[in-house]
Scaffold this active site. Structure first.
Site, short mmCIF file in Angstrom:
data_model
loop_
_atom_site.label_atom_id
_atom_site.label_comp_id
_atom_site.label_asym_id
_atom_site.label_seq_id
_atom_site.Cartn_x
_atom_site.Cartn_y
_atom_site.Cartn_z
N ASN A 45 20.70 -59.42 13.75
CA ASN A 45 21.68 -58.68 12.96
C ASN A 45 20.98 -58.02 11.78
O ASN A 45 20.07 -58.59 11.17
CB ASN A 45 22.86 -59.56 12.53
CG ASN A 45 22.49 -60.82 11.79
OD1 ASN A 45 21.42 -61.39 12.01
ND2 ASN A 45 23.37 -61.28 10.92
N VAL A 46 21.38 -56.81 11.52
CA VAL A 46 20.81 -56.02 10.42
C VAL A 46 21.96 -55.60 9.52
O VAL A 46 22.79 -54.76 9.92
CB VAL A 46 20.05 -54.79 10.95
CG1 VAL A 46 19.41 -54.03 9.78
CG2 VAL A 46 18.99 -55.20 11.97
N GLU A 47 22.03 -56.21 8.36
CA GLU A 47 23.14 -55.93 7.44
C GLU A 47 22.78 -54.79 6.49
O GLU A 47 21.63 -54.33 6.45
CB GLU A 47 23.52 -57.21 6.68
CG GLU A 47 23.99 -58.30 7.63
CD GLU A 47 24.51 -59.54 6.94
OE1 GLU A 47 24.27 -59.71 5.72
OE2 GLU A 47 25.16 -60.34 7.64
N ASN A 48 23.79 -54.34 5.76
CA ASN A 48 23.58 -53.24 4.82
C ASN A 48 24.47 -53.48 3.61
O ASN A 48 25.56 -54.05 3.75
CB ASN A 48 23.95 -51.91 5.51
CG ASN A 48 23.51 -50.71 4.71
OD1 ASN A 48 24.20 -50.25 3.81
ND2 ASN A 48 22.34 -50.20 4.99
N SER A 50 26.22 -51.45 2.25
CA SER A 50 27.50 -50.87 2.66
C SER A 50 27.91 -51.64 3.91
O SER A 50 27.49 -51.35 5.03
CB SER A 50 27.33 -49.37 2.96
OG SER A 50 28.55 -48.85 3.43
N CYS A 56 25.18 -55.91 14.82
CA CYS A 56 24.99 -57.27 15.32
C CYS A 56 23.70 -57.39 16.14
O CYS A 56 23.19 -56.39 16.67
CB CYS A 56 26.16 -57.68 16.22
SG CYS A 56 27.74 -57.80 15.40
N GLU A 58 23.27 -58.57 19.10
CA GLU A 58 23.43 -58.19 20.50
C GLU A 58 23.21 -56.70 20.70
O GLU A 58 22.57 -56.26 21.64
CB GLU A 58 24.83 -58.57 21.00
CG GLU A 58 25.16 -60.04 20.96
CD GLU A 58 25.78 -60.49 19.65
OE1 GLU A 58 25.38 -59.99 18.58
OE2 GLU A 58 26.68 -61.34 19.69
N CYS A 90 30.68 -55.92 20.35
CA CYS A 90 29.49 -56.20 21.17
C CYS A 90 29.87 -56.44 22.62
O CYS A 90 29.13 -56.04 23.53
CB CYS A 90 28.73 -57.40 20.62
SG CYS A 90 27.80 -56.99 19.12
N1 THU Z 1 27.00 -61.17 13.96
C1 THU Z 1 26.14 -60.93 15.00
O1 THU Z 1 25.02 -60.47 14.79
N2 THU Z 1 26.57 -61.24 16.24
C2 THU Z 1 27.76 -61.82 16.55
O2 THU Z 1 28.04 -62.06 17.72
C3 THU Z 1 28.70 -62.13 15.48
C4 THU Z 1 28.35 -61.66 14.12
C5 THU Z 1 26.53 -60.90 12.59
C6 THU Z 1 27.15 -59.74 11.89
C7 THU Z 1 26.95 -60.13 10.44
O3 THU Z 1 25.67 -59.70 10.02
C8 THU Z 1 26.99 -61.63 10.44
O4 THU Z 1 26.80 -62.02 11.78
C9 THU Z 1 28.26 -62.23 9.90
O5 THU Z 1 29.37 -61.72 10.56
#
Ligand code: THU
Length: 131
Positions: A45-48, A50, A56, A58, A90
């Site tokens: 997962n790569v958050e921002n 924003s 996610c 996947e 996803c």
């Molecule tokens: N996230 C995923 O990467 N995959 C999932 O199946 C569920 C949620 C991530 C998104 C976000 O960065 C963090 O988990 C919290 O929701």
């Protein structure tokens, strides 16, 4: 998916967790995606800052596979602390590239009790044009 691939997917998804960029949720997710040709692609997962731009694990893995020309998926392993099932976005995204998909849900603290399910169980009656 044979037992070796199963173990490899669990290992690679767990390994990928460490590469997650999740400073806002602190929830690290790693994925390992197996293609029909037997190649495995990792994703995180790569958050921002924003928040809505977050992607996610996947979809990162799937995008990586597609970038290298692999568009047919057979299995995915998703690892996190405590375990997760893939979000709705996803599920739909992955459905584009397979008729069905074996899904391994891994709690990184309990790697010996992997939950196995399928995309068709998690996304029944998926979106298709009926006409
Ligand atoms: N996230 C995923 O990467 N995959 C999932 O199946 C569920 C949620 C991530 C998104 C976000 O960065 C963090 O988990 C919290 O929701």
């Amino acid at each position: 998916m044979n037992p070796t691939e199963h173990d490899q997917l669990v290992h690679l998804a767990t390994e990928a967790c460490d590469m997650a960029y999740a400073p806002y949720s602190n929830f690290r997710v790693g994925a390992a995606l197996l293609t029909r040709q037997g190649k495995v692609y990792q994703g995180v997962n790569v958050e921002n800052r924003s928040f809505g731009l977050t992607i996610c694990a996947e979809r990162t893995a799937a995008s990586s596979a597609i970038s290298e020309g692999h568009k047919d998926f057979t299995a995915i392993s998703i690892a996190s602390r405590g375990g997760v099932t893939p979000c709705g976005a996803c599920r739909q995204f992955l459905a584009e590239f397979c008729d069905d998909l074996t899904i391994l849900l891994v709690d990184v603290d309990k790697k010996n009790s992997v939950r196995e399910t399928t995309l068709n169980k998690l996304l029944p009656d998926r979106f298709t044009e009926l006409g």
